[in-house]
Design a protein around this motif. Structure first.
Motif, PDB file in Angstrom:
ATOM      1  N   ARG A 169     -11.471  -6.010 -10.243  1.00 42.63           N
ATOM      2  CA  ARG A 169     -11.489  -4.558 -10.385  1.00 42.63           C
ATOM      3  C   ARG A 169     -10.388  -3.956  -9.541  1.00 42.63           C
ATOM      4  NH1 ARG A 169     -13.921  -1.533  -6.454  1.00 42.63           N
ATOM      5  NH2 ARG A 169     -14.779  -2.724  -4.703  1.00 42.63           N
ATOM      6  N   VAL A 170     -10.164  -2.653  -9.782  1.00 44.28           N
ATOM      7  CA  VAL A 170      -9.093  -1.965  -9.081  1.00 44.28           C
ATOM      8  C   VAL A 170      -9.706  -1.130  -7.965  1.00 44.28           C
ATOM      9  CG1 VAL A 170      -7.303  -0.215  -9.286  1.00 44.28           C
ATOM     10  CG2 VAL A 170      -7.578  -1.926 -11.065  1.00 44.28           C
ATOM     11  N   GLN A 171      -9.171  -1.293  -6.776  1.00 43.50           N
ATOM     12  CA  GLN A 171      -9.648  -0.541  -5.632  1.00 43.50           C
ATOM     13  C   GLN A 171      -8.525   0.383  -5.168  1.00 43.50           C
ATOM     14  OE1 GLN A 171     -10.002  -2.589  -1.815  1.00 43.50           O
ATOM     15  NE2 GLN A 171     -12.189  -2.086  -1.852  1.00 43.50           N
ATOM     16  N   VAL A 172      -8.901   1.607  -4.852  1.00 43.03           N
ATOM     17  CA  VAL A 172      -7.894   2.563  -4.397  1.00 43.03           C
ATOM     18  C   VAL A 172      -7.978   2.687  -2.886  1.00 43.03           C
ATOM     19  CG1 VAL A 172      -7.002   4.901  -4.624  1.00 43.03           C
ATOM     20  CG2 VAL A 172      -8.132   3.817  -6.557  1.00 43.03           C
ATOM     21  N   PHE A 173      -6.838   2.547  -2.254  1.00 43.35           N
ATOM     22  CA  PHE A 173      -6.764   2.706  -0.802  1.00 43.35           C
ATOM     23  C   PHE A 173      -5.858   3.888  -0.534  1.00 43.35           C
ATOM     24  CE2 PHE A 173      -5.417   1.718   3.508  1.00 43.35           C
ATOM     25  CZ  PHE A 173      -6.566   1.216   4.091  1.00 43.35           C
ATOM     26  N   LYS A 174      -6.403   4.914   0.103  1.00 43.22           N
ATOM     27  CA  LYS A 174      -5.614   6.128   0.316  1.00 43.22           C
ATOM     28  C   LYS A 174      -5.298   6.283   1.786  1.00 43.22           C
ATOM     29  CE  LYS A 174      -5.376  11.031  -0.290  1.00 43.22           C
ATOM     30  NZ  LYS A 174      -5.968  12.281  -0.710  1.00 43.22           N
ATOM     31  N   GLY A 175      -4.049   6.513   2.089  1.00 41.41           N
ATOM     32  CA  GLY A 175      -3.690   6.699   3.487  1.00 41.41           C
ATOM     33  C   GLY A 175      -2.217   6.990   3.662  1.00 41.41           C
ATOM     34  N   THR A 176      -1.775   6.880   4.897  1.00 41.60           N
ATOM     35  CA  THR A 176      -0.390   7.191   5.249  1.00 41.60           C
ATOM     36  C   THR A 176       0.369   5.893   5.489  1.00 41.60           C
ATOM     37  OG1 THR A 176      -1.300   9.076   6.433  1.00 41.60           O
ATOM     38  CG2 THR A 176       1.019   8.574   6.811  1.00 41.60           C
ATOM     39  N   ILE A 177       1.575   5.822   4.948  1.00 44.75           N
ATOM     40  CA  ILE A 177       2.408   4.645   5.213  1.00 44.75           C
ATOM     41  C   ILE A 177       2.935   4.740   6.635  1.00 44.75           C
ATOM     42  CG2 ILE A 177       4.519   3.431   4.606  1.00 44.75           C
ATOM     43  CD1 ILE A 177       4.087   4.253   1.748  1.00 44.75           C
ATOM     44  N   ILE A 178       2.613   3.734   7.453  1.00 40.21           N
ATOM     45  CA  ILE A 178       3.139   3.792   8.820  1.00 40.21           C
ATOM     46  C   ILE A 178       4.334   2.871   9.028  1.00 40.21           C
ATOM     47  CG2 ILE A 178       0.969   4.581   9.832  1.00 40.21           C
ATOM     48  CD1 ILE A 178       0.663   1.735  10.957  1.00 40.21           C
ATOM     49  N   ARG A 179       4.568   1.983   8.099  1.00 33.96           N
ATOM     50  CA  ARG A 179       5.812   1.213   8.215  1.00 33.96           C
ATOM     51  C   ARG A 179       6.149   0.545   6.886  1.00 33.96           C
ATOM     52  NH1 ARG A 179       4.008  -4.152  11.617  1.00 33.96           N
ATOM     53  NH2 ARG A 179       2.439  -4.848  10.147  1.00 33.96           N
ATOM     54  N   MET A 180       7.467   0.350   6.678  1.00 35.48           N
ATOM     55  CA  MET A 180       7.989  -0.448   5.568  1.00 35.48           C
ATOM     56  C   MET A 180       8.655  -1.638   6.239  1.00 35.48           C
ATOM     57  SD  MET A 180       7.387   1.414   2.868  1.00 35.48           S
ATOM     58  CE  MET A 180       8.291   0.442   1.680  1.00 35.48           C
ATOM     59  N   ARG A 181       8.410  -2.823   5.728  1.00 38.21           N
ATOM     60  CA  ARG A 181       8.833  -3.982   6.491  1.00 38.21           C
ATOM     61  C   ARG A 181       9.392  -5.060   5.571  1.00 38.21           C
ATOM     62  NH1 ARG A 181       5.698  -8.154   8.502  1.00 38.21           N
ATOM     63  NH2 ARG A 181       6.500  -8.997  10.448  1.00 38.21           N
ATOM     64  N   GLY A 182      10.450  -5.734   6.040  1.00 31.23           N
ATOM     65  CA  GLY A 182      10.972  -6.905   5.344  1.00 31.23           C
ATOM     66  C   GLY A 182      11.794  -6.549   4.119  1.00 31.23           C
ATOM     67  N   LYS A 183      12.334  -7.611   3.523  1.00 33.12           N
ATOM     68  CA  LYS A 183      13.102  -7.450   2.302  1.00 33.12           C
ATOM     69  C   LYS A 183      12.857  -8.664   1.425  1.00 33.12           C
ATOM     70  CE  LYS A 183      17.046  -9.515   4.532  1.00 33.12           C
ATOM     71  NZ  LYS A 183      18.437  -9.478   4.894  1.00 33.12           N
ATOM     72  N   GLY A 184      13.313  -8.580   0.205  1.00 40.14           N
ATOM     73  CA  GLY A 184      13.115  -9.705  -0.703  1.00 40.14           C
ATOM     74  C   GLY A 184      11.649  -9.864  -1.068  1.00 40.14           C
TER      75      GLY A 184
END
Lengths: 116, 218
Positions: free
Chosen positions: A39-54
């Protein structure tokens, strides 16, 4: 171009994931497997970091759950388990990692909305 | 023939059908050439000699060139032998590409581990070292006692002590092949593989794979 890049280039960006930035308030629709069912679960919140590449790129979403308990979840950006991500609100932030939000609660944890 | 030479490129991750992230090591595998067949009659054992990585002919010695001329293959940097039962379809000069393997195969990967130089006993054998506190000095990474007293009068053979670590042949067994692309000479196996990036690797069908046991009828 080395072979790792050529393997990672096969990852097509998920069309249901827009450009994400720290400070964005998002709804993350993640597919989860419960026993047999999916099933699909929704998680709502604020992005506190973007990390890594590839292939290993990921982002962490922080939300305040019941009783004011902070919950953080990290998602792999290229995971096929991510159904879609909706950006609800964008905030003006002055750093890439918003770890300072962890020490704040309530009104002090607000972020200024980005003006466009 | 399930054997090939390759070069470690590095690690990344891929996703399987269930969306699970799988750590893989990417290997630049082949193109290789069968340079010689070792036979029971001539050599006393059976093996397939395989060469990898084409180089400028000037990089090879006359002897190496002469050896390669018998099987009429291009100049190759590396030659390694695989102890395989020589099957009929293997011929000298034959090209070996990554597609000798299929996704799902179990393989063993042989490489040369990273050299760690002269290493102490904590790094080399995982000894615990001494206490950090209670008035101790200069004992944190010491090996402790290395034997009995004057009754014994000597140290046992094989006592683990500091010394050279790494830069040795290491085999990683039973890795699953996750990606095969002969066009790009690409092979990816699950998990890690010995050695530094750019190191030479020997990849064969796993000695302890179920498939091999089945073939032998065990």
């Amino acid at each position: 171009m080395n072979l790792i890049e050529s393997l990672e280039r096969q990852l097509e960006p998920n069309p249901n994931i827009p450009d994400l930035h720290p400070g964005d308030t998002v709804n993350v629709h993640a597919r989860i497997i419960e026993g047999e069912k999916e099933r699909v679960q929704v998680f709502k919140g604020t992005i506190i970091r973007m990390r890594g590449k590839g292939a290993g790129a990921n982002f962490t979403v922080r939300r305040i759950a019941s009783h004011g308990i902070g919950v953080e979840r990290t998602f792999l950006l290229h995971s096929p388990r991510l159904e879609k991500v909706q950006v609800v609100r964008q905030a003006r932030v002055r750093r890439a990692q918003l770890y300072y939000l962890r020490e704040r609660r309530g009104k002090r944890a607000r972020l200024r909305e980005k003006r466009t | 023939m399930k054997a090939i030479l390759g070069k470690k490129v590095g690690m990344t991750q891929i996703f399987d059908e269930q969306g699970k992230a799988i750590p893989v090591t990417v290997i630049e595998a082949g193109p290789c050439y069968v340079t010689q067949l070792r036979t029971l009659e001539r050599d006393g054992y059976q093996a397939v000699q395989v060469g990898f990585e084409q180089v400028h002919p000037e990089r090879l010695s006359g002897g190496e060139k002469g050896h390669l001329s018998y099987s009429s293959v291009p100049p190759l940097r590396y030659l390694r032998e695989f102890r395989l039962r020589v099957e009929d379809e293997i011929e000298e000069g034959q090209r070996v590409l990554a597609d000798v393997f299929e996704v799902g195969d179990q393989v063993d990967v042989v490489g040369t581990s990273k050299g760690r130089g002269f290493a102490g006993v904590v790094k080399r054998y995982g000894f615990r070292g001494g206490p950090k506190t209670h008035g101790q000095s200069d004992r944190q990474r010491a090996p402790g006692s290395i034997g009995a007293g004057t009754g014994q009068g000597r140290v046992w053979k094989g006592q683990r002590m500091p010394g050279r670590m790494g830069n040795a042949r290491v085999t990683a067994q039973n890795l699953r092949v996750e990606v095969v692309d002969a066009e790009r000479n690409l092979l990816a196996v699950r998990g890690s593989v010995p050695g530094a990036r750019g190191g030479l690797l020997m990849i064969t069908q796993a000695r302890k794979s179920k498939e091999l046991f089945k073939q032998r009828g065990e």
